[in-house]
Design an enzyme around this catalytic site. Structure first.
Site, short mmCIF file in Angstrom:
data_model
loop_
_atom_site.label_atom_id
_atom_site.label_comp_id
_atom_site.label_asym_id
_atom_site.label_seq_id
_atom_site.Cartn_x
_atom_site.Cartn_y
_atom_site.Cartn_z
N SER A 38 -9.27 20.19 23.21
CA SER A 38 -8.13 20.44 23.87
C SER A 38 -7.49 18.93 24.65
O SER A 38 -8.08 17.97 24.45
CB SER A 38 -8.01 21.56 24.75
OG SER A 38 -6.69 22.24 24.97
N LYS A 91 -7.47 14.97 23.41
CA LYS A 91 -7.02 13.90 23.90
C LYS A 91 -7.86 13.38 24.26
O LYS A 91 -7.39 11.73 23.79
CB LYS A 91 -5.52 14.14 25.17
CG LYS A 91 -5.57 15.75 24.44
CD LYS A 91 -3.70 16.25 25.65
CE LYS A 91 -4.24 17.68 25.76
NZ LYS A 91 -2.92 18.02 24.33
N TRP A 130 -0.42 27.00 18.53
CA TRP A 130 0.27 25.73 20.08
C TRP A 130 -0.08 24.10 19.60
O TRP A 130 0.88 23.59 20.38
CB TRP A 130 -0.49 26.32 21.27
CG TRP A 130 -0.35 26.15 22.80
CD1 TRP A 130 -1.04 25.51 23.55
CD2 TRP A 130 1.39 26.18 23.71
NE1 TRP A 130 -0.46 25.02 24.80
CE2 TRP A 130 1.16 25.11 24.85
CE3 TRP A 130 2.39 26.42 23.18
CZ2 TRP A 130 1.91 24.90 25.46
CZ3 TRP A 130 3.83 26.17 23.81
CH2 TRP A 130 3.49 25.26 25.13
N HIS A 147 -8.26 29.81 19.93
CA HIS A 147 -8.58 28.57 20.35
C HIS A 147 -10.05 27.87 21.32
O HIS A 147 -10.12 28.41 21.81
CB HIS A 147 -7.46 27.71 21.57
CG HIS A 147 -7.38 26.36 22.28
ND1 HIS A 147 -7.21 25.41 21.57
CD2 HIS A 147 -7.64 26.50 23.64
CE1 HIS A 147 -7.39 24.53 22.49
NE2 HIS A 147 -7.56 24.95 23.76
C1 GTR Z 1 -3.19 23.79 27.74
C2 GTR Z 1 -2.60 22.94 27.09
C3 GTR Z 1 -2.95 22.26 26.08
C4 GTR Z 1 -3.75 21.98 26.35
C5 GTR Z 1 -4.98 23.41 26.90
C6 GTR Z 1 -6.51 23.02 27.08
O1 GTR Z 1 -2.83 24.94 28.62
O2 GTR Z 1 -1.04 23.14 26.81
O3 GTR Z 1 -2.15 21.04 26.12
O4 GTR Z 1 -4.57 21.04 26.70
O5 GTR Z 1 -4.53 23.47 27.79
O6 GTR Z 1 -6.99 21.73 27.28
O7 GTR Z 1 -7.28 23.77 27.08
#
Ligand code: GTR
Length: 418
Positions: free
Chosen positions: A257, A261, A348, A399
């Site tokens: 996540s 990045k 997402w 996720h």
């Molecule tokens: C979310 C965000 C994502 C992702 C995620 C995470 O809220 O919108 O870009 O990075 O968090 O890191 O779990």
């Protein structure tokens, strides 16, 4: 007798058709299930989750220099275009690391040669960054397999979840950092917490490494928090270069996540990383921004104003003017290895856009290895796709980063790092 044969033939045919179906279904390109779509769009989501509503877009050219010259060989890529793209990302997305001088030291805080029932050696190392009498510690936890020829390749996780996932005593175990399983496959496994480098909140860049290394007033291209975490991953790699048990030329940087990045940016900035694993990184990570599917640039800038540099705000609701898109970030990692992974319920993070990003980066990987080919079609669910230094999977479920994901990362690692 005759009818017996006919029945047999019919049965065989039915079975063959069923089989064929089972096979073709399993191998069908992934697309989001109706159930997942219904769940996400039930309350009239302001974000798009439908493939047919993805706008038409034109990606910025990978293999054309800023002044319009064609890039058709490794030399032109390495001498000109790669540097241009790196600068574009520094200026427009993640920001620039300051050139402030600092002292860096390593201190072995704890060592246990019989960790994990004798299967591994635990090392806990504090990486201290010191400047002008003030300092910051990155706490690195490392397990090295005892029963493997040294030096070993390693996986380094940028942890964005907290210490309950990375217990050095191994009383608490988590699939997010499955240390025992990674050790069993002959890799070292390491982790640091992103919060050690920079707390994950917006405080105008006063705390963490920004507070320590930033000199002047912040500029539109000053580094954000993702760039700071990526910088932290490189400091861990500095340590690996001093540990004779670790093959520092074979280190994979892994993130989930926001960590995913960061893993991509870390490998783009620091060419010592042999591989990047970006799990469900989505917007600002693997996913193509121009698709505007799931999380958008505007939304991420609003929710996480500290992650990127200030210039990135120019691209909120204005993705098509951005001089880069994320296929160019993948390309910065070539010819080293890159693994992108998604989860079927995690729309997402735009699984399709993340795969396409890898796909559109291939012309750069192919400068080094013509045999690297991926289909533009989305891979099937739960089936890893590997071509040369590129790999992708989409796992069923939510996720998260699970042992199943790690097993696929290691399968790919076996082809690259061993
Ligand atoms: C979310 C965000 C994502 C992702 C995620 C995470 O809220 O919108 O870009 O990075 O968090 O890191 O779990």
């Amino acid at each position: 007798m005759k009818s017996g044969i006919t029945i047999n033939v019919i049965c065989t045919l039915i079975l063959a058709v069923l089989n064929l179906n089972a096979y073709s279904q399993a191998d069908e390109s992934w697309k989001p299930s109706k159930e997942t779509l219904d769940k996400l769009t039930g309350n009239q989501s302001e974000f798009n989750y439908f493939e047919d509503k993805v706008p038409e877009y034109k990606l910025p050219g990978l293999l054309v220099t800023n002044d319009g010259k064609k890039v058709d060989n490794i030399e032109k890529w390495e001498k000109t275009r790669r540097g241009e793209i790196l600068e574009l990302f520094r200026t427009n997305v993640y920001g620039r690391v300051p050139s402030t001088k600092y002292n860096r030291s390593f201190k072995l805080i704890n060592e246990d040669k019989k960790a994990m029932n004798g299967n591994a050696t635990l090392r806990q190392v504090d990486i201290t960054i010191e400047r002008g009498g003030r300092s910051l510690d990155i706490h690195l936890t490392l397990f090295v397999p005892n029963n493997a020829a040294k030096p070993v390749p390693a996986f380094l996780l940028i942890d964005n979840r907290g210490p309950e996932n990375t217990d050095p005593e191994r009383k608490v175990k988590s699939e997010f950092w499955p240390a025992e399983e990674v050790i069993a496959r002959g890799y070292a496994i390491a982790v640091f917490s992103n919060a050690d480098v920079d707390p994950d909140n917006f405080d105008d860049f006063k705390n963490g490494i920004h507070g320590l290394l930033d000199n002047e007033e912040r500029k539109p291209d000053s580094w954000g928090t993702i760039a700071a975490w990526a910088w932290g991953a490189s400091r861990c790699l500095d340590y690996f270069e001093t540990d004779k048990d670790i093959d520092s030329k074979k280190v994979a940087v892994v993130g989930h996540s926001r960590g995913g990045k960061t893993a991509l940016w870390a490998a783009a900035e620091d060419q010592r990383f042999a591989m990047a694993v970006s799990n469900e990184s989505g917007c600002g990570g693997a996913a193509l921004a121009r698709r505007k599917y799931g999380e958008t640039v505007a939304r991420i800038n609003n929710s996480f104003p500290h992650w990127f540099c200030m210039n990135y705000r120019k691209w909120s609701d204005n993705e098509d003017s951005m001089p880069v898109d994320m296929h160019m970030l993948m390309a910065l990692i070539a010819p080293r290895a890159v693994y992108v992974s998604s989860a079927s319920d995690d729309l997402w993070a735009d699984p399709r856009g993340s795969y396409l990003s890898l796909y559109y980066s291939l012309p750069v990987f192919q400068l080094y290895d013509k045999k690297i080919v991926l289909s533009e079609k989305m891979p099937p669910l739960n089936k890893q796709v590997i071509s040369g230094k590129t790999a992708y999977h989409i796992r069923d479920g939510a996720h998260n980063m699970l042992l199943r994901d790690w097993n696929w990362f290691m399968d790919f690692g076996d082809t690259i790092l061993k």
